[in-house]
Enzyme design. Structure first.
Site, mmCIF file in Angstrom:
data_model
loop_
_atom_site.group_PDB
_atom_site.id
_atom_site.type_symbol
_atom_site.label_atom_id
_atom_site.label_comp_id
_atom_site.label_asym_id
_atom_site.label_seq_id
_atom_site.Cartn_x
_atom_site.Cartn_y
_atom_site.Cartn_z
ATOM 1 N N ARG A 146 0.826 -1.212 0.000
ATOM 2 C CA ARG A 146 0.000 0.000 0.000
ATOM 3 C C ARG A 146 0.861 1.262 0.000
ATOM 4 O O ARG A 146 0.479 2.279 0.572
ATOM 5 C CB ARG A 146 -0.946 0.004 1.202
ATOM 6 C CG ARG A 146 -2.414 -0.166 0.800
ATOM 7 C CD ARG A 146 -3.318 0.038 2.005
ATOM 8 N NE ARG A 146 -3.838 -1.231 2.468
ATOM 9 C CZ ARG A 146 -4.023 -1.550 3.743
ATOM 10 N NH1 ARG A 146 -3.702 -0.697 4.693
ATOM 11 N NH2 ARG A 146 -4.501 -2.714 4.070
ATOM 12 N N ARG A 168 -3.349 6.498 0.975
ATOM 13 C CA ARG A 168 -3.965 7.660 1.615
ATOM 14 C C ARG A 168 -3.057 8.400 2.597
ATOM 15 O O ARG A 168 -3.367 9.516 3.002
ATOM 16 C CB ARG A 168 -5.249 7.227 2.338
ATOM 17 C CG ARG A 168 -6.373 6.867 1.384
ATOM 18 C CD ARG A 168 -7.595 6.367 2.117
ATOM 19 N NE ARG A 168 -7.377 5.048 2.686
ATOM 20 C CZ ARG A 168 -8.277 4.405 3.432
ATOM 21 N NH1 ARG A 168 -9.431 4.988 3.729
ATOM 22 N NH2 ARG A 168 -8.025 3.201 3.904
ATOM 23 N N ARG A 187 -6.833 11.474 -5.831
ATOM 24 C CA ARG A 187 -8.091 10.737 -5.646
ATOM 25 C C ARG A 187 -9.278 11.694 -5.689
ATOM 26 O O ARG A 187 -10.335 11.369 -6.255
ATOM 27 C CB ARG A 187 -8.086 9.967 -4.327
ATOM 28 C CG ARG A 187 -9.266 8.986 -4.189
ATOM 29 C CD ARG A 187 -9.361 8.425 -2.785
ATOM 30 N NE ARG A 187 -10.359 7.386 -2.669
ATOM 31 C CZ ARG A 187 -11.676 7.582 -2.645
ATOM 32 N NH1 ARG A 187 -12.160 8.806 -2.764
ATOM 33 N NH2 ARG A 187 -12.512 6.558 -2.511
ATOM 34 N N ASP A 199 -6.726 -2.775 -7.304
ATOM 35 C CA ASP A 199 -7.367 -3.388 -6.141
ATOM 36 C C ASP A 199 -7.375 -4.893 -6.316
ATOM 37 O O ASP A 199 -7.368 -5.394 -7.454
ATOM 38 C CB ASP A 199 -8.799 -2.870 -5.973
ATOM 39 C CG ASP A 199 -9.397 -3.279 -4.635
ATOM 40 O OD1 ASP A 199 -9.033 -2.651 -3.616
ATOM 41 O OD2 ASP A 199 -10.172 -4.248 -4.587
ATOM 42 N N TYR A 228 -14.743 -12.230 -0.155
ATOM 43 C CA TYR A 228 -15.466 -11.011 -0.514
ATOM 44 C C TYR A 228 -16.677 -11.318 -1.391
ATOM 45 O O TYR A 228 -17.723 -10.677 -1.275
ATOM 46 C CB TYR A 228 -14.538 -10.048 -1.250
ATOM 47 C CG TYR A 228 -13.594 -9.292 -0.362
ATOM 48 C CD1 TYR A 228 -14.035 -8.198 0.383
ATOM 49 C CD2 TYR A 228 -12.254 -9.648 -0.260
ATOM 50 C CE1 TYR A 228 -13.169 -7.483 1.201
ATOM 51 C CE2 TYR A 228 -11.381 -8.937 0.560
ATOM 52 C CZ TYR A 228 -11.855 -7.861 1.283
ATOM 53 O OH TYR A 228 -10.991 -7.159 2.096
#
Length: 364
Positions: free
Chosen positions: A28, A32, A41, A78, A154
């Site tokens: 990652r 963010r 973003r 992703d 998921y």
């Protein structure tokens, strides 16, 4: 088509070849915690708007390399792009994790599953090629996917889960359905990763993020068996150069020996494993990646340095007694937190390079 590679330290470590220092990249690493990522973003309007736009995906992949002396870039995407391409309807809300509009919870839904048309994932492959060109040979590019089991979690739950009740209920009550889903997932992941390699990825990683929630026995049957199926189908060479394969199972330390025997080149470790012990257990069969606790990065700089050095010392000098090399890629034991101070990441990266060079000099 692509510029010659200037820094192949990461690839060499993955293949247990000598390196001048221990390479470092972070799960990652484009994310963010970086203000420039948050700005991009916002321009994109959404996570999927970011991931599906070639220029945005290229820009954010390169952002951490402009700040830090990292030894690899990882595709910005992703892990759930494959089930999205299967028609499950992936979305991301701000402050929430991923959600699927059409979870897979019954026999009919499982029967409809198929390896997706790769054209639906063209945006990923276009991003890989664009990033590889923009890197201009600076460092290698890593492609990735979720593991078949992690994707299934998921797909059945419809989102992240605290107890995995729905997916485990299907696994225990209807193992036939679960195996059918995992077969499709494994074949889809293999095709997807091979297409990333064709597009320019120089290493590929399988994120088995939820393998560790399984019981012993179930892990081997429902996760590892299908990770093996993917690995067996992956390209091992492109353009005369080996393509390293990495498997990361969060919570997978119990099964380290079995994961190391899966056909992967590198085993990623979370922070619960001792690197030196892991090195002894794998016995030179694979390289290791990891495994600093991401929360160390909230400590003061001197403590971050000390923990990085402790982690490197735990693995030890790369040279083995028989003259072979034990490969180590420094990383976190999981993804970097969005709350991490950006300036502390430079302390980590620089300390890895400085101390690992000193280790090699001291071992001569």
């Amino acid at each position: 088509m692509f510029a010659p590679l200037q820094n192949d330290t990461f690839l060499r470590a993955c293949l247990r070849e000598p390196t001048p220092h221990t390479p470092v990249w972070l799960m990652r690493q484009a994310g963010r915690y970086l203000p420039e990522y948050r700005e991009t973003r916002a321009q994109a309007g959404s996570f999927m708007g970011l991931a599906t736009n070639t220029q945005y995906a290229t820009d954010v992949t390169l952002q951490p390399l402009e700040r830090y002396d990292l030894d690899a870039a990882i595709l910005f995407s992703d892990i759930l792009t494959v089930p999205d391409a299967m028609g499950l309807g992936l979305s991301f809300a701000i402050g929430e994790g991923p959600k699927f509009a059409s979870p897979v919870r019954d026999e009919a839904a499982v029967a409809r599953l198929a390896v997706p048309d790769l054209d639906k994932l063209r945006y990923v492959f276009d991003a890989v090629t664009s990033i590889r060109k923009a890197l201009n040979g600076r460092v290698p590019l890593i492609g990735f996917s979720g593991s078949p089991w992690t994707l299934a979690c998921y797909m059945v739950e419809g989102q992240g889960s605290d107890d995995y009740r729905l997916v485990k209920s299907m696994m225990y009550a209807r193992p036939d359905l679960m195996h059918r889903m995992l077969e499709v997932n494994a074949d889809a992941v293999a095709v997807y990763l091979n297409a990333q390699i064709d597009a320019g990825a120089q290493a590929v990683m399988i994120f088995d993020s939820w393998g560790g929630v399984l019981a012993d026995g179930a892990f081997q049957q429902f996760s590892l068996a299908y990770t093996r199926r993917v690995l067996a189908k992956l390209q091992r060479e492109k353009g005369g150069r080996r393509i390293p394969h990495i498997v990361f199972t969060k919570g997978g330390g119990l099964w380290l020996d079995e994961i190391a025997a899966s056909g992967t080149d590198v085993v990623g470790l979370d922070w619960t494993m001792n690197l030196g012990e892991a090195r002894r257990r794998v016995g030179g069969r694979v390289a290791l990646q990891g495994n600093l606790d991401p929360n160390v990065l909230f400590a003061p700089p001197e403590q971050v340095r000390a923990e990085v050095i402790r982690t490197l010392d735990s693995f030890g000098a790369p040279a083995n007694a028989d003259g072979t090399t034990a490969g180590h890629v420094f990383n976190l034991g999981h993804g970097i937190s969005q709350f991490t101070p950006p300036e502390i990441v430079k302390v980590l990266v620089d300390t890895v390079h400085e101390h690992s060079r000193a280790q090699r000099a001291g071992a001569r």
